[in-house]
Design a protein around this motif. Structure first.
Motif, PDB file in Angstrom:
ATOM      1  N   ASP A 176     -16.742  55.497 -24.624  1.00 48.39           N
ATOM      2  CA  ASP A 176     -18.023  54.849 -24.321  1.00 48.39           C
ATOM      3  C   ASP A 176     -19.047  55.860 -23.820  1.00 48.39           C
ATOM      4  N   TYR A 177     -18.590  56.798 -23.016  1.00 44.66           N
ATOM      5  CA  TYR A 177     -19.475  57.862 -22.518  1.00 44.66           C
ATOM      6  C   TYR A 177     -19.973  58.726 -23.670  1.00 44.66           C
ATOM      7  N   GLU A 188     -30.741  57.608 -16.970  1.00 44.31           N
ATOM      8  CA  GLU A 188     -30.208  56.244 -16.899  1.00 44.31           C
ATOM      9  C   GLU A 188     -30.807  55.397 -18.024  1.00 44.31           C
ATOM     10  N   ASN A 245     -27.581  58.839 -27.324  1.00 45.04           N
ATOM     11  CA  ASN A 245     -28.879  58.224 -27.040  1.00 45.04           C
ATOM     12  C   ASN A 245     -29.824  59.137 -26.271  1.00 45.04           C
ATOM     13  N   TYR A 304     -18.495  61.815 -16.111  1.00 45.10           N
ATOM     14  CA  TYR A 304     -18.667  60.411 -16.515  1.00 45.10           C
ATOM     15  C   TYR A 304     -17.862  59.388 -15.731  1.00 45.10           C
ATOM     16  N   HIS A 364     -27.810  55.692 -19.417  1.00 47.34           N
ATOM     17  CA  HIS A 364     -26.712  56.347 -20.135  1.00 47.34           C
ATOM     18  C   HIS A 364     -25.869  57.231 -19.219  1.00 47.34           C
ATOM     19  N   LYS A 405     -20.195  57.951 -26.801  1.00 49.23           N
ATOM     20  CA  LYS A 405     -21.103  57.142 -27.619  1.00 49.23           C
ATOM     21  C   LYS A 405     -22.492  57.092 -26.993  1.00 49.23           C
ATOM     22  N   ALA A 406     -22.550  56.959 -25.660  1.00 55.84           N
ATOM     23  CA  ALA A 406     -23.830  56.862 -24.957  1.00 55.84           C
ATOM     24  C   ALA A 406     -24.618  58.175 -24.994  1.00 55.84           C
ATOM     25  N   GLN A 446     -19.145  56.262 -13.671  1.00 54.33           N
ATOM     26  CA  GLN A 446     -19.829  55.211 -14.429  1.00 54.33           C
ATOM     27  C   GLN A 446     -18.952  54.595 -15.515  1.00 54.33           C
ATOM     28  N   TYR A 447     -18.190  55.422 -16.217  1.00 50.83           N
ATOM     29  CA  TYR A 447     -17.425  54.955 -17.369  1.00 50.83           C
ATOM     30  C   TYR A 447     -15.925  54.849 -17.105  1.00 50.83           C
TER      31      TYR A 447
END
Length: 226
Positions: free
Chosen positions: A203-204, A43, A210, A193, A45, A206-207, A196-197
């Motif tokens: 967006d997932y 988390e 990280n 995903y 992400h 991209k995350a 959450q997404y």
């Protein structure tokens, strides 16, 4: 030794070996690997609920179904039942691929991940993609573009000594489908995903960058080159 004696000898050997073979078969069963971190460690992400469901439910299902399918395949093999062997290929590919892919995926991620790769891996990325940023852009685009369910991959082409990006549908394993050795995979099945997404896959993806465990990716790269 006459024919009846030989048959009796084979039966006695089989009876003696059966317990051993049963133990051996049980040891060869696939098991769900433990995660190297807690469900909530990735988390913000990837949330803990997704990780718990993804690992303990989805991956576990692939493992269980793979074991069942392999047992059926061994039975068909022993009987010389080629029709059943062929019919089981799709289930072996799907569940075997699901187990292979997820086992790689969990180690590709880390709560201490992100940043940039180092050393020879970074040099190979620059050589084959121009820059690390270009790798991220190309792999993200290929992964987001997967139709339906599947995976985006960074793989190693051992024949040419180059890094390549590929996408695989469903749970098709990268190496078994393309010959590329898997280094980094991004799961874009919705169960990875959606909680959450929602439907915003970009967006997932991209995350994910990280939390990429570049140390693990580099280990796979070094092993693939040997």
């Amino acid at each position: 030794m006459n024919m009846l004696s030989r048959v009796g000898h084979v039966r006695r050997c089989t009876a003696t070996l059966s317990p051993f073979l049963g133990v051996l078969a049980s040891r060869l069963k696939h098991t769900l690997p433990d995660l190297p971190y807690d469900y909530g460690a990735l988390e913000p992400h990837i949330c803990a609920e997704i990780m718990q469901l993804h690992h303990s439910k989805h991956h576990a299902t692939y493992v269980n179904n793979l074991n069942v399918t392999e047992e059926k395949y061994q039975e068909a093999l022993a009987k010389g039942d080629v029709t059943t062997q062929v019919a089981l290929q799709a289930a072996l590919r799907f569940n075997g691929g699901g187990h292979i892919n997820h086992t790689i995926f969990w180690t590709n991620l880390s709560p201490n991940g992100g940043g940039e790769p180092q050393g020879e891996l970074m040099e190979a990325i620059k050589r084959d993609f121009g820059s690390f940023q270009k790798l991220k852009e190309k792999m993200s685009a290929a992964t987001v573009a997967v139709q339906g369910s599947g995976w985006g991959w960074l793989g190693f082409d051992k024949e040419n000594g180059r890094l390549r990006i590929a996408a695989c549908a469903n749970q098709d394993p990268l190496q078994g489908s393309t010959g590329l050795i898997p280094l980094l995979g991004i799961d874009v099945w919705e169960h990875a995903y959606y909680l959450q997404y929602k439907n915003v896959r970009p967006d997932y993806v991209k995350a994910i960058w990280n939390i990429v465990n570049w140390g693990n990716v580099n280990e796979r790269f070094q092993a693939a080159k040997k």
